[in-house]
Every structure is written in C-alpha cells, then in structure tokens.
Design an enzyme around this catalytic site. Structure first.
Site, PDB file in Angstrom:
ATOM      1  N   LYS A  13     -17.010 -18.470  -2.758  1.00  0.00           N
ATOM      2  CA  LYS A  13     -17.274 -19.581  -3.679  1.00  0.00           C
ATOM      3  C   LYS A  13     -17.880 -20.796  -2.973  1.00  0.00           C
ATOM      4  O   LYS A  13     -18.845 -21.381  -3.449  1.00  0.00           O
ATOM      5  CB  LYS A  13     -15.932 -20.012  -4.269  1.00  0.00           C
ATOM      6  CG  LYS A  13     -15.916 -20.271  -5.721  1.00  0.00           C
ATOM      7  CD  LYS A  13     -14.487 -20.388  -6.270  1.00  0.00           C
ATOM      8  CE  LYS A  13     -13.360 -20.305  -5.291  1.00  0.00           C
ATOM      9  NZ  LYS A  13     -12.625 -21.517  -5.030  1.00  0.00           N
ATOM     10  N   ARG A  88      -7.983 -25.457 -11.587  1.00  0.00           N
ATOM     11  CA  ARG A  88      -7.322 -24.279 -11.058  1.00  0.00           C
ATOM     12  C   ARG A  88      -6.122 -23.875 -11.902  1.00  0.00           C
ATOM     13  O   ARG A  88      -5.476 -22.859 -11.604  1.00  0.00           O
ATOM     14  CB  ARG A  88      -6.840 -24.608  -9.657  1.00  0.00           C
ATOM     15  CG  ARG A  88      -7.220 -23.633  -8.582  1.00  0.00           C
ATOM     16  CD  ARG A  88      -6.776 -24.257  -7.282  1.00  0.00           C
ATOM     17  NE  ARG A  88      -6.863 -23.415  -6.143  1.00  0.00           N
ATOM     18  CZ  ARG A  88      -7.875 -23.436  -5.276  1.00  0.00           C
ATOM     19  NH1 ARG A  88      -8.925 -24.199  -5.461  1.00  0.00           N
ATOM     20  NH2 ARG A  88      -7.831 -22.661  -4.217  1.00  0.00           N
ATOM     21  N   ARG A 131      -8.180 -21.792   9.682  1.00  0.00           N
ATOM     22  CA  ARG A 131      -7.543 -22.578   8.622  1.00  0.00           C
ATOM     23  C   ARG A 131      -6.054 -22.313   8.622  1.00  0.00           C
ATOM     24  O   ARG A 131      -5.631 -21.164   8.735  1.00  0.00           O
ATOM     25  CB  ARG A 131      -8.157 -22.211   7.271  1.00  0.00           C
ATOM     26  CG  ARG A 131      -9.082 -23.289   6.742  1.00  0.00           C
ATOM     27  CD  ARG A 131      -9.790 -22.848   5.500  1.00  0.00           C
ATOM     28  NE  ARG A 131      -8.900 -22.601   4.359  1.00  0.00           N
ATOM     29  CZ  ARG A 131      -9.337 -22.411   3.135  1.00  0.00           C
ATOM     30  NH1 ARG A 131     -10.632 -22.446   2.881  1.00  0.00           N
ATOM     31  NH2 ARG A 131      -8.498 -22.183   2.149  1.00  0.00           N
ATOM     32  N   ARG A 142      -1.699 -17.075  -1.880  1.00  0.00           N
ATOM     33  CA  ARG A 142      -2.844 -17.722  -2.546  1.00  0.00           C
ATOM     34  C   ARG A 142      -3.474 -16.779  -3.574  1.00  0.00           C
ATOM     35  O   ARG A 142      -3.903 -17.215  -4.640  1.00  0.00           O
ATOM     36  CB  ARG A 142      -3.872 -18.179  -1.512  1.00  0.00           C
ATOM     37  CG  ARG A 142      -3.431 -19.467  -0.798  1.00  0.00           C
ATOM     38  CD  ARG A 142      -4.149 -19.686   0.517  1.00  0.00           C
ATOM     39  NE  ARG A 142      -5.588 -19.644   0.402  1.00  0.00           N
ATOM     40  CZ  ARG A 142      -6.406 -19.194   1.369  1.00  0.00           C
ATOM     41  NH1 ARG A 142      -5.921 -18.766   2.511  1.00  0.00           N
ATOM     42  NH2 ARG A 142      -7.701 -19.198   1.176  1.00  0.00           N
TER      43      ARG A 142
END
Ligand code: ADP
Length: 188
Positions: A13, A88, A131, A142
């Site tokens: 994305k 979201r 990350r 997630r």
C-alpha cells in the site's frame, strides 16, 4: 482528487500510494508514517501512540481522526490527498465523513489492494526494515486486526460505489499500472 487506500499490512500500500499521489500531484497522507514520526520526535501524540504501535494495536480512533482532520487542511492537500492507513475502522470512517463534510470535501475513490495471506506473511517476515512491529507475533496480530476491523470498510465503500479492487500480486510496476487504471476517469 481525494482517495482512500485500503489493504492489509504487506500489500504494498505505502509504495503504491506514494507513486499514485506523486503522479496526480496530491499529498500522500500515511497515518503509519505520521505516528512513527510522532514517536521518534517524542510528541504528546507519539507518547500516547508508542505502546499501540509496538503491540500492533490500533491507536484510539479519535486520536488518529483528529490528526488526519488537521493534516488534510494543510496547504499541500489543497490539490487533493491520498489517505494511506486511514480510515481503519468503521468508527474512523464515520469520523472522516464528518470531517470531510465540514470542509465541503468528499472521497472520490477507495482503492483496495488485495494480496492473499500466505504471500502477506512471506513479505512481512522478510522485509527486514527493522520496524519494531515486524516481529512474527506482532505481524500475526496486525493481520488479525486488519481482518476484524479494517476489512469491513471495503463493503462500506463498495456500497457507495467507490471501491476499486486491485490485484496486488506481481511487480511493483505491474501493480502500479493496475492502480492507475483503477482510478482513471475520476475527476481530478
Ligand atoms: P501496516 O499497514 O503495515 O500495519 P502502517 O504503517 O499503516 O502499517 O501502520 C502501523 C501502525 O500504526 C498500526 O499497526 C497502528 O498501530 C498504527 N496506525 C496507523 N494508522 C492507524 C489508524 N488509522 N488507526 C489506528 N492506528 C493506526
């Protein structure tokens, strides 16, 4: 032109959002990037958000909605914006609707980048960007949060006739061409 980008973690994305925003001369508004900067800078929002990011949880809806509402009023959003990572949740979508109507703005299209779960796991566990939320158990969480809370947004934008589904498999250039095609014909 104002766009929403939807898709699970690992769908590509961010990369596609950046390319499309540049191509259209609109601002790329990534809530993940905004939150990571806030954490790095040690701002009040950053202090609130850090634990959520590290656990792969969503930061509270109102916190992120306020950030986005302010961000889309910045000068570089006057030609339009691409929202990457927001909304979201259905609650965030409602908060966005409220902010947009107050500003006399609307979303022109919502692009959903689709990638199957095996491929997502493969990509996320090998991307090695360091990350802090790319640990295997956090990645799994997630993906669950996405399936539970974010995936339903596709239905919402579909009902509004705004959803553009794009196959996220293949090279970055191939996917970029599909993304560009999916928003063609929208007013700029
Ligand atoms: P990804 O889609 O790969 O998980 P992002 O960079 O979009 O990554 O988001 C990283 C993290 O930032 C999320 O796991 C969450 O903690 C936080 N975040 C980003 N956008 C939002 C949002 N709209 N609402 C709540 N939390 C968010």
């Amino acid at each position: 032109m104002n766009l929403v980008f939807l898709g699970p973690p690992g769908a590509g994305k961010g990369t596609q959002a950046q390319r499309l925003a540049t191509a259209h001369g609109i601002a790329h508004v990534s809530t993940g990037d905004m939150l990571r900067s806030a954490v790095a800078e040690g701002t009040e929002v950053g202090r609130q958000a850090k634990g959520y990011l590290d656990r792969g949880e969503l930061v509270p809806d109102q916190v992120i909605a306020d950030l986005v509402a302010e961000r889309i009023q910045a000068d570089d959003c006057s030609t339009g914006f691409l929202l990457d990572g927001f909304p979201r949740t259905l609650a965030q979508a409602e908060l966005l609707d409220g902010a947009l109507s107050g500003l006399d703005l609307a979303i022109d299209a919502a692009v959903l980048i689709e990638v199957n779960e095996d491929e997502l796991l493969q990509r996320l566990t090998s991307r090695g960007e360091g990350r802090s939320d790319d640990q295997p158990d956090v990645i799994r969480h997630r993906l669950e949060v996405y399936a539970d809370q974010t995936a339903p947004l596709a239905g919402l934008y579909d009902q509004r006739g705004l959803l553009r589904r794009v196959d996220g498999l293949g090279s970055i250039d191939d996917v970029a061409a599909r993304v560009a095609g999916s928003v063609n014909g929208r007013s700029v």
